[in-house]
Write a protein that holds these residues in place. Sequence first.
Motif, mmCIF file in Angstrom:
data_model
loop_
_atom_site.group_PDB
_atom_site.id
_atom_site.type_symbol
_atom_site.label_atom_id
_atom_site.label_comp_id
_atom_site.label_asym_id
_atom_site.label_seq_id
_atom_site.Cartn_x
_atom_site.Cartn_y
_atom_site.Cartn_z
ATOM 1 N N GLN A 1 7.335 4.904 -7.013
ATOM 2 C CA GLN A 1 6.003 5.508 -6.965
ATOM 3 C C GLN A 1 6.011 7.015 -7.216
ATOM 4 O OE1 GLN A 1 3.772 3.955 -3.671
ATOM 5 N NE2 GLN A 1 4.036 1.867 -4.390
ATOM 6 N N GLU B 1 5.052 1.624 -9.826
ATOM 7 C CA GLU B 1 4.559 0.872 -8.673
ATOM 8 C C GLU B 1 5.695 0.351 -7.791
ATOM 9 O OE1 GLU B 1 1.962 -2.353 -9.685
ATOM 10 O OE2 GLU B 1 1.772 -3.043 -7.617
ATOM 11 N N GLY C 1 0.842 -4.625 0.109
ATOM 12 C CA GLY C 1 -0.306 -3.767 -0.151
ATOM 13 C C GLY C 1 0.068 -2.574 -0.997
ATOM 14 N N HIS C 2 0.638 -1.565 -0.363
ATOM 15 C CA HIS C 2 0.899 -0.343 -1.136
ATOM 16 C C HIS C 2 2.215 -0.409 -1.900
ATOM 17 C CE1 HIS C 2 3.715 0.876 1.929
ATOM 18 N NE2 HIS C 2 2.780 0.895 2.865
ATOM 19 N N HIS C 3 3.134 -1.289 -1.476
ATOM 20 C CA HIS C 3 4.370 -1.542 -2.223
ATOM 21 C C HIS C 3 5.379 -0.405 -2.188
ATOM 22 C CE1 HIS C 3 1.926 -4.634 -4.799
ATOM 23 N NE2 HIS C 3 2.166 -5.053 -3.577
ATOM 24 N N TYR C 4 5.272 0.488 -1.218
ATOM 25 C CA TYR C 4 6.265 1.562 -1.107
ATOM 26 C C TYR C 4 7.158 1.296 0.090
ATOM 27 C CZ TYR C 4 8.342 6.221 -0.996
ATOM 28 O OH TYR C 4 9.222 7.276 -1.014
ATOM 29 N N MET D 1 -7.836 1.132 -3.592
ATOM 30 C CA MET D 1 -6.950 1.582 -4.663
ATOM 31 C C MET D 1 -7.205 3.031 -5.068
ATOM 32 S SD MET D 1 -4.790 -0.739 -5.285
ATOM 33 C CE MET D 1 -4.516 -2.506 -5.008
ATOM 34 N N GLU E 1 -5.806 2.933 -9.778
ATOM 35 C CA GLU E 1 -5.052 1.841 -9.150
ATOM 36 C C GLU E 1 -3.579 2.008 -9.491
ATOM 37 O OE1 GLU E 1 -6.874 -1.967 -9.123
ATOM 38 O OE2 GLU E 1 -4.983 -3.063 -9.049
ATOM 39 N N ARG E 2 -2.756 1.952 -8.443
ATOM 40 C CA ARG E 2 -1.315 2.160 -8.607
ATOM 41 C C ARG E 2 -1.018 3.495 -9.296
ATOM 42 N NH1 ARG E 2 -0.505 -1.340 -4.718
ATOM 43 N NH2 ARG E 2 -1.161 -3.443 -5.253
ATOM 44 N N TYR F 1 0.057 7.416 -8.932
ATOM 45 C CA TYR F 1 0.831 8.244 -8.001
ATOM 46 C C TYR F 1 0.863 9.684 -8.467
ATOM 47 C CZ TYR F 1 1.937 3.431 -7.170
ATOM 48 O OH TYR F 1 1.795 2.092 -6.949
#
Lengths: 674, 674
Positions: free
Chosen positions: B395, B391, B521-524, B154, B158-159, B161
């Motif tokens: 991001q 998130e 995982g990274h959610h992008y 992370m 965490e999360r 950007y």
Amino acid sequence: MTTPDRVHPAWLPPEAFRAIGSRRTLVLGDGLLAETVHDEVAQASARYGGSVRRAGDGPYDLVLALTTAEALPGVAGEVRPDSAIGDEGYVLARRDGVTVVLADEPAGLLYGLFHVVRLGERAFAGERPAEHHRPAVRRRMLDHWDNVDVHPVMGQVERGYAGGSVFWRDGAPRGDLARVRAYARLLAACGINAISVNNVNVHATEAHLLTDRLGDVAALADVFRPYGIRVHLSVSFASPVVVGGLPTSDPLDEDVRKWWADVTGRVYDTIPDFGGYVVKADSEGQPGPFAYGRDHADGANLLAEALAPYGGVVHWRAFVYNHRQDWRDRSTDRARAAYDHFAPLDGRFRDNVILQVKHGPIDFQPREPVSPVIAAMPATRVAVELQVTQEYTGQQRHVCYLAPMWREVLGFRPWGADGSDVADLVGGGDLVAVSNIGDDPYWTGHPLAQANLYAFGRLAWEPRLDPVAILDEWIDLTFVPAATGDTERLRRTLHEIMDDSWRTYERYTAPLGVGFMVRPGHHYGPDVDGYEYTPWGTYHFADRDGVGVDRTRATGTGFTGQYPPPWSEVYESLADCPDELLLFFHHVPYGHVLRSGSTVIQHIYDTHFAGAEQAAEAGRRWEEAVGLFDPALHARVKDLLDEQVRCAEEWRDQINAYFFRKSGVPDARGRRIP
Amino acid sequence: MTTPDRVHPAWLPPEAFRAIGSRRTLVLGDGLLAETVHDEVAQASARYGGSVRRAGDGPYDLVLALTTAEALPGVAGEVRPDSAIGDEGYVLARRDGVTVVLADEPAGLLYGLFHVVRLGERAFAGERPAEHHRPAVRRRMLDHWDNVDVHPVMGQVERGYAGGSVFWRDGAPRGDLARVRAYARLLAACGINAISVNNVNVHATEAHLLTDRLGDVAALADVFRPYGIRVHLSVSFASPVVVGGLPTSDPLDEDVRKWWADVTGRVYDTIPDFGGYVVKADSEGQPGPFAYGRDHADGANLLAEALAPYGGVVHWRAFVYNHRQDWRDRSTDRARAAYDHFAPLDGRFRDNVILQVKHGPIDFQPREPVSPVIAAMPATRVAVELQVTQEYTGQQRHVCYLAPMWREVLGFRPWGADGSDVADLVGGGDLVAVSNIGDDPYWTGHPLAQANLYAFGRLAWEPRLDPVAILDEWIDLTFVPAATGDTERLRRTLHEIMDDSWRTYERYTAPLGVGFMVRPGHHYGPDVDGYEYTPWGTYHFADRDGVGVDRTRATGTGFTGQYPPPWSEVYESLADCPDELLLFFHHVPYGHVLRSGSTVIQHIYDTHFAGAEQAAEAGRRWEEAVGLFDPALHARVKDLLDEQVRCAEEWRDQINAYFFRKSGVPDARGRRIP
């Protein structure tokens, strides 16, 4: 997970030397490797009451001698080889109660010794006519994808599933040379004679192994040398810039050529038997000649020129493709890339360039056709690269004995039944594989994955060995000498679990050669669409009507045209294409009837139910064998089989659910699909 | 990416203080926050030629005074508040050429000052009848998911950007207190009054902030205090074991209770105005009371008891669900989890426990229904948690102005049109959000993402503000004071790009409220099946016939029953369910006709073509505005819009291709689907 107190001896337990160690042995010959042979025999003798004798101090049960040695006892003279047997070959015979190994060079003695070890008591029974043994493949090489620094994503060993590196830890040499020596000994015993000690993805720290950290490499070379293993190094094509401070790495630049010549000279000053360089260039972000408008022949020849005065070689990897492909573009085909890049360069490489080609056109999938590059470059030295580390075949959590796959690759005949096979094509050349070991006490994480390393070495020596026979050798060395129970049952258990394990793995994973349904990044476990919309060039194109990649000349990417006949026609033809590769070459409807008589969709269901059940059956077999193995090893394998069974069910359910949701076709046998 | 030399002033550029700074101002009142007000005015006056006067040294243009102050000038006495206006409220008026801010407490003076800043020259024009201002929400809080150590996956935040943490770097306090002070000032200017300074996932190092590293927290508290912001700390429920050395963290254990009492006492000795603890327990691997067979009331009350003597509170997160769900099991529904866990505990929490509930039942998706927990616990203090960090909403590479979404959440009326709305339910309580800032020079990576942080603060103060009006405030503070070009065009450009940007983002991502089609995982970026066969409980169940999650009582998971009427009926009904939430509540065929008149499949195609085109249009608008903004900022936003356009096209093509391959239904308008 269960971990034993000490490092497992793999296929060289002390007990494997009992037959030799209880005999009277004569070792005749000078040189470092002959000393190794002498020391091995002396150690075994000390343990089992035998003796190493001097010449004239007979009688002997075993003679290990150079053909050039003076004072050869009479029986050895009688088995003299018919002709020169090469620097690694040997003659093995037994006459009048004496077992004889003769070799022209010390390396042959060493391999002959390990042959006698494999034979055990059989080496000392009856008569044995002279057998001439020499390796079919000249360089039998392991590539370590070990990093010196811990890579933030890949860790200490890229695609390593057996702990950390045995060479490096946290940016420095590990310094555990006893472990490296034990490893060298294991490699020599299965026939490996070359090793590259760092990752082909050369990061910042590792680039310095070539120059100011060369001493770290030399220390390893010193340990491998007594076992006949030469050390190679993966280097960055950008080294002149990265470590040399030059403004360019252009292969046609005079300063760059001079830099490589100077640096290479210093390497040989330090390591006189240095093997050469391994290069991954213009691939997945690694630098290469394209940056300067040069081609790969220019690039490879640059390094070859620097190595030539010393007899060194360049292993130049053909794994070059566009890893930023647009998934929408169905005309670009990653399978074509290596051929398209390299075939036009045939004849342009220097003699000491070895083009290192992955066995399949994509990337070590459980099932791929053989790469057409292997047969396409008659004027180039080609090495075939296999992957012992199980990146796509269960990551050493699943049992997956790979020798049957490699045997198929080596036995493939690009020009049909009457032509040479792949083994012929690499014969006299190189067979290379990515190592699967680490600092795990069992070397390979999964104890049964040791068999893959052993089998690779043996197949590199003799590509026509039967995988079942290799497994027997491995079992007889690894488990039988120290076994206390029913060795026949032990042998049978391992064969039941391992012989067909590759095909079992294939059954429960991506179907019919379509490949790449793994989780992106780490590549473990299923994710059917994981790579489907990515830039990596690895697609299955499943829709509600069908699945597969059309690589025909008629309607697809034309990849089939990279093969010579008959394969160019066989793969092109929907009717003739082998079932196991159907989706690699064709996009077909779910109702398409395979050569087996099943439809594609029913084949998917059937193989996935069967594969998961076979994994479960392997688990049950292993549990029944609880008393036959060392308890710690048994417990480790049991834990891993539990995971394999779980993961196989996950594969089964995801693949079946995915294709059921997409096709709408119910299972003809009415089984539950989630 | 373009990076400016210095930290961007966000919504407090010096020029925003021009109106105040050129006036004669009287500041009357004692205390730390009154000093802050005095210093702000003094600084502005020094820049713009105004002055800060003493009492009796009139005339004044602006009076900022406590109601308790002696020597109030006459005009201030005339605007005295009708009644007590609370410790953060203020009265604002203008009479006889004097602008007056009166407050009962210094914090009110500070908020009044920033109100005058927002008004600019308008604060000093004409007459202004007395307006009473006080925050609708008592605690307006930001949670930082900042780690002290760099987390291997992370990172520092965490999360996050927007670069690293402004508090921590590589395991230690960053020590850049000037930056923290600038941050505190920005937060006060938009109304934030509480902050939690470390990640709710409390790792090993961070656990020590509670004890031996408390000094690090105190240093931050000292910086936040002059801006009226109290510091909170995320703590591990396992602290008694992890840092206390006790054998248990059982909330009913006497030693554990005593440990928390002692530790909390020391916290208040060091930070007398400490806010309290934030706890993520029994969630995604964090420890909690379940390990001891206790429930969440037992767990939360343990900490509440320790904090009560000092007026501290526990924010206990309701984000508890089974993250190891079997995807094959369609009866388990993650959406139900928070209600199922917590609703039965209503009435069992101590007064100083605040149950912190994410606004939707899943996890900050671009579109979710409002969590039913918020209305289900009348005897519990409930805080609503929003996510300013983007998130799942681009991001901070995509423009996505979130105030319209938050406004919808706050305006939702669980009991229908006649009942309270969510803002009422949290009124007097807490609104919490996950911060989106980092050490990036623009604070938020994407300069336009600053608006989200500003808007959160303003909505927490006054939940019924119009998002468009908030954006105007933000533009008028951030860009207009220093603008040199056409400010009307500047304002229009930003509204065109930002006003509808959340709905644009929704259009090109997961359709109709179905959620979770991001890369695991990274959610992008898109991965339609990325979570479909995982243990995370986030599925869309698309097959060749239809898509969506059946959460009805009639045939699904029964989640609709967690709402009071009328929503329990509206969501249950296929005919009445709002289009934008259809696939959250129902599994429907692709041909299902929406309330809009379109079919589901055609809606998917249309919105995805439209959304990507709107992103492209935003890019064109921004390019046209090149002269209106600071060049470095313009270049940064341009780079990011390029990425947004690329990514929106990727979403469009992947979603459309996925559903076309599955449904086989062609686009009615014949556009190209890959």
